[in-house]
Design an enzyme around this catalytic site. Structure first.
Site, PDB file in Angstrom:
ATOM      1  CB  ALA A   1      -0.753  -0.111   1.625  1.00 58.50           C
TER       2      ALA A   1
ATOM      3  N   GLY B   1       0.751  -5.111   0.706  1.00 59.55           N
ATOM      4  CA  GLY B   1      -0.612  -4.949  -0.043  1.00 59.55           C
ATOM      5  C   GLY B   1      -0.763  -5.582  -1.001  1.00 59.55           C
TER       6      GLY B   1
ATOM      7  CD  GLU C   1      -2.103  -7.768   2.933  1.00 60.83           C
ATOM      8  OE1 GLU C   1      -1.674  -6.323   2.839  1.00 60.83           O
ATOM      9  OE2 GLU C   1      -2.563  -8.457   3.717  1.00 60.83           O
TER      10      GLU C   1
ATOM     11  CD  GLU D   1       1.981  -5.400   5.588  1.00 60.93           C
ATOM     12  OE1 GLU D   1       2.301  -6.500   6.126  1.00 60.93           O
ATOM     13  OE2 GLU D   1       0.613  -5.792   4.664  1.00 60.93           O
TER      14      GLU D   1
HETATM   15  C1  HXC Z   1       4.852   4.592  -1.298  1.00 58.48           C
HETATM   16  C2  HXC Z   1       6.397   3.431  -2.471  1.00 58.48           C
HETATM   17  C3  HXC Z   1       6.696   2.300  -1.391  1.00 58.48           C
HETATM   18  C4  HXC Z   1       5.604   2.097  -1.012  1.00 58.48           C
HETATM   19  C5  HXC Z   1       8.386   2.132  -2.454  1.00 58.48           C
HETATM   20  N1  HXC Z   1       8.215   3.225  -2.617  1.00 58.48           N
HETATM   21  N2  HXC Z   1       7.712   1.129  -1.959  1.00 58.48           N
HETATM   22  N3  HXC Z   1       6.089   4.364  -1.865  1.00 58.48           N
HETATM   23  N4  HXC Z   1       4.547   3.591  -0.974  1.00 58.48           N
HETATM   24  N5  HXC Z   1       4.664   0.523  -0.768  1.00 58.48           N
HETATM   25  C6  HXC Z   1       8.621   3.724  -3.340  1.00 58.48           C
HETATM   26  C7  HXC Z   1       9.652   4.086  -2.689  1.00 58.48           C
HETATM   27  O1  HXC Z   1       9.936   6.091  -1.890  1.00 58.48           O
HETATM   28  C8  HXC Z   1      10.440   4.931  -4.177  1.00 58.48           C
HETATM   29  O2  HXC Z   1      10.356   6.552  -4.357  1.00 58.48           O
HETATM   30  C9  HXC Z   1      10.540   4.333  -5.007  1.00 58.48           C
HETATM   31  O3  HXC Z   1       9.450   3.364  -4.910  1.00 58.48           O
HETATM   32  C10 HXC Z   1      11.571   3.316  -5.191  1.00 58.48           C
HETATM   33  O4  HXC Z   1      11.631   2.841  -4.043  1.00 58.48           O
HETATM   34  P1  HXC Z   1      13.524   2.710  -3.075  1.00 58.48           P
HETATM   35  O5  HXC Z   1      12.921   2.682  -2.082  1.00 58.48           O
HETATM   36  O6  HXC Z   1      14.003   3.519  -3.748  1.00 58.48           O
HETATM   37  O7  HXC Z   1      13.470   1.275  -4.569  1.00 58.48           O
HETATM   38  P2  HXC Z   1      14.665   0.192  -3.653  1.00 58.48           P
HETATM   39  O8  HXC Z   1      15.775   0.461  -2.642  1.00 58.48           O
HETATM   40  O9  HXC Z   1      15.360  -0.810  -4.728  1.00 58.48           O
HETATM   41  O10 HXC Z   1      14.357  -0.804  -2.445  1.00 58.48           O
HETATM   42  C11 HXC Z   1      12.751  -1.434  -2.660  1.00 58.48           C
HETATM   43  C12 HXC Z   1      11.819  -1.287  -1.589  1.00 58.48           C
HETATM   44  C13 HXC Z   1      11.663  -0.354  -0.710  1.00 58.48           C
HETATM   45  C14 HXC Z   1      12.441  -2.836  -1.190  1.00 58.48           C
HETATM   46  C15 HXC Z   1      10.379  -2.664  -2.205  1.00 58.48           C
HETATM   47  O11 HXC Z   1      11.316   0.644  -1.713  1.00 58.48           O
HETATM   48  C16 HXC Z   1      11.050  -1.166   0.489  1.00 58.48           C
HETATM   49  O12 HXC Z   1      11.253  -1.677   1.505  1.00 58.48           O
HETATM   50  N6  HXC Z   1       9.239  -0.369   0.258  1.00 58.48           N
HETATM   51  C17 HXC Z   1       8.661  -0.823   1.282  1.00 58.48           C
HETATM   52  C18 HXC Z   1       7.552  -2.207   1.478  1.00 58.48           C
HETATM   53  C19 HXC Z   1       6.531  -1.823   2.334  1.00 58.48           C
HETATM   54  O13 HXC Z   1       6.889  -1.199   3.656  1.00 58.48           O
HETATM   55  N7  HXC Z   1       5.576  -2.391   1.914  1.00 58.48           N
HETATM   56  C20 HXC Z   1       4.215  -2.651   3.282  1.00 58.48           C
HETATM   57  C21 HXC Z   1       3.970  -1.588   2.336  1.00 58.48           C
HETATM   58  S1  HXC Z   1       2.315  -1.313   3.993  1.00 58.48           S
HETATM   59  P3  HXC Z   1      11.162   7.631  -4.315  1.00 58.48           P
HETATM   60  O14 HXC Z   1       9.981   9.060  -4.380  1.00 58.48           O
HETATM   61  O15 HXC Z   1      12.001   7.484  -3.261  1.00 58.48           O
HETATM   62  O16 HXC Z   1      11.787   7.887  -5.632  1.00 58.48           O
HETATM   63  C22 HXC Z   1       1.182  -1.839   3.324  1.00 58.48           C
HETATM   64  C23 HXC Z   1       0.234  -2.182   4.115  1.00 58.48           C
HETATM   65  C24 HXC Z   1      -0.972  -2.929   3.625  1.00 58.48           C
HETATM   66  O17 HXC Z   1       0.949  -2.606   1.851  1.00 58.48           O
HETATM   67  C25 HXC Z   1      -2.425  -2.786   4.160  1.00 58.48           C
HETATM   68  C26 HXC Z   1      -3.901  -3.564   3.511  1.00 58.48           C
HETATM   69  C27 HXC Z   1      -3.500  -3.005   1.989  1.00 58.48           C
END
Ligand code: HXC
Length: 258
Positions: free
Chosen positions: A65, A109, A112, A132
């Site tokens: 998400a 998400g 999911e 998460e």
């Molecule tokens: C918003 C995101 C994002 C996310 C990545 N980006 N994941 N933006 N929400 N979930 C954005 C980054 O901010 C960045 O934008 C660009 O995508 C590239 O990501 P990087 O981090 O620079 O890439 P990398 O170093 O290759 O790392 C990849 C990654 C990391 C390991 C996947 O991005 C990451 O850990 N993302 C978050 C994963 C996460 O925690 N997911 C769960 C979310 S909560 P900019 O603008 O900086 O270039 C969830 C809850 C669901 O999903 C519940 C109900 C649906």
């Protein structure tokens, strides 16, 4: 219909829905989830669609998400909005078979969403995770429930509590993924699988989907009875007559969805 966060193409009875926010690794924001629910619902009602494929790009199916969109929200807002509930339910209500074709990150998400689909085909580059906990939240679109049903309590707890990622080989071993392909051939192979499903009787495919889903939702005795009654009901279709006649006459069946 034109979408801003998706690319949707219908060809050869397959509706290919590509999540399209590449700059954010296809993070699921409210607009994307609304459009995805609309696109799946429209495909489900379209006679020219017999299988749906949801995919992302080589780097990410979806990295979860959208954290930027969620970060400032409070409990009352996400509770009253029922964040992602209606969209997830709309996708899971589709009766048309849905395949998730996963390359790269499939997290939170995103994982999911893939699990809401009927089965997952993965590239060898795929990485699955429920991270998460690192954000101070738990999964919210079925992760604690569906992942546990896919891979069992021990691995599900491990994934949710540590937030670690699992690669495609581990996901296949654990039963999360049905098949793994080299990344460069994932879409070609997925479209072949979709075409294979599209050849079947749509009535029978819908019956199969409902019956398999019962296995996740009810007791064994209830599920066995449901399956037996659906098996009996399939004898009321013309496609059962055609399928069995074709077998006996050593030819390909011509199903008419009747
Ligand atoms: C918003 C995101 C994002 C996310 C990545 N980006 N994941 N933006 N929400 N979930 C954005 C980054 O901010 C960045 O934008 C660009 O995508 C590239 O990501 P990087 O981090 O620079 O890439 P990398 O170093 O290759 O790392 C990849 C990654 C990391 C390991 C996947 O991005 C990451 O850990 N993302 C978050 C994963 C996460 O925690 N997911 C769960 C979310 S909560 P900019 O603008 O900086 O270039 C969830 C809850 C669901 O999903 C519940 C109900 C649906």
């Amino acid at each position: 219909m034109a979408y801003e966060t998706l690319i949707v193409e219908i060809e050869d009875y397959t509706c290919l829905i590509r999540l399209n926010r590449p700059d954010a690794l296809n993070a699921l924001n409210a607009q994307l989830m609304t459009e995805l629910a609309q696109a799946v619902t429209a495909a489900d009602r379209n006679d020219k669609v017999r299988c749906i494929v949801i995919t992302g790009n080589e780097k990410a199916f979806a990295a979860g998400a959208d954290v930027k969109e969620m970060a400032s929200k409070g409990f009352t807002e996400v509770f009253f909005d029922n964040l992602f509930g209606p969209e997830a339910e709309a996708i899971s209500r589709a009766r048309t078979p849905i395949i998730a074709a996963v390359s790269g990150y499939c997290l939170g998400g995103g994982c999911e969403l893939a699990m809401i689909c009927d089965f997952i085909l993965a590239a060898d580059s795929a990485k699955f995770g429920q991270p998460e906990i690192n954000l101070g939240i738990c999964a919210g679109m079925g992760g604690t429930q569906r992942l546990t049903r896919f891979v069992g309590k021990s691995k599900s707890m491990d994934m949710h509590l540590t937030g670690r990622f699992m690669d495609a080989a581990e996901a296949e071993r654990a039963g999360l993924v049905s098949r793994v392909f080299p990344a460069k051939s994932l879409m070609e192979e997925t479209l072949k699988v979709a075409a294979k499903i599209a050849e079947k009787s749509m009535i029978t495919a819908m019956i199969v989907k409902e019956a398999v889903n019962r296995a996740q939702e009810t007791t064994l005795a209830e599920g066995l009875l449901f399956e037996r009654r659906m098996f009996h009901a399939s004898f009321a279709t013309e496609d059962q007559k055609e399928g069995m006649a074709a077998f006996l006459e050593k030819r390909q069946p011509q199903f008419r969805d009747r």
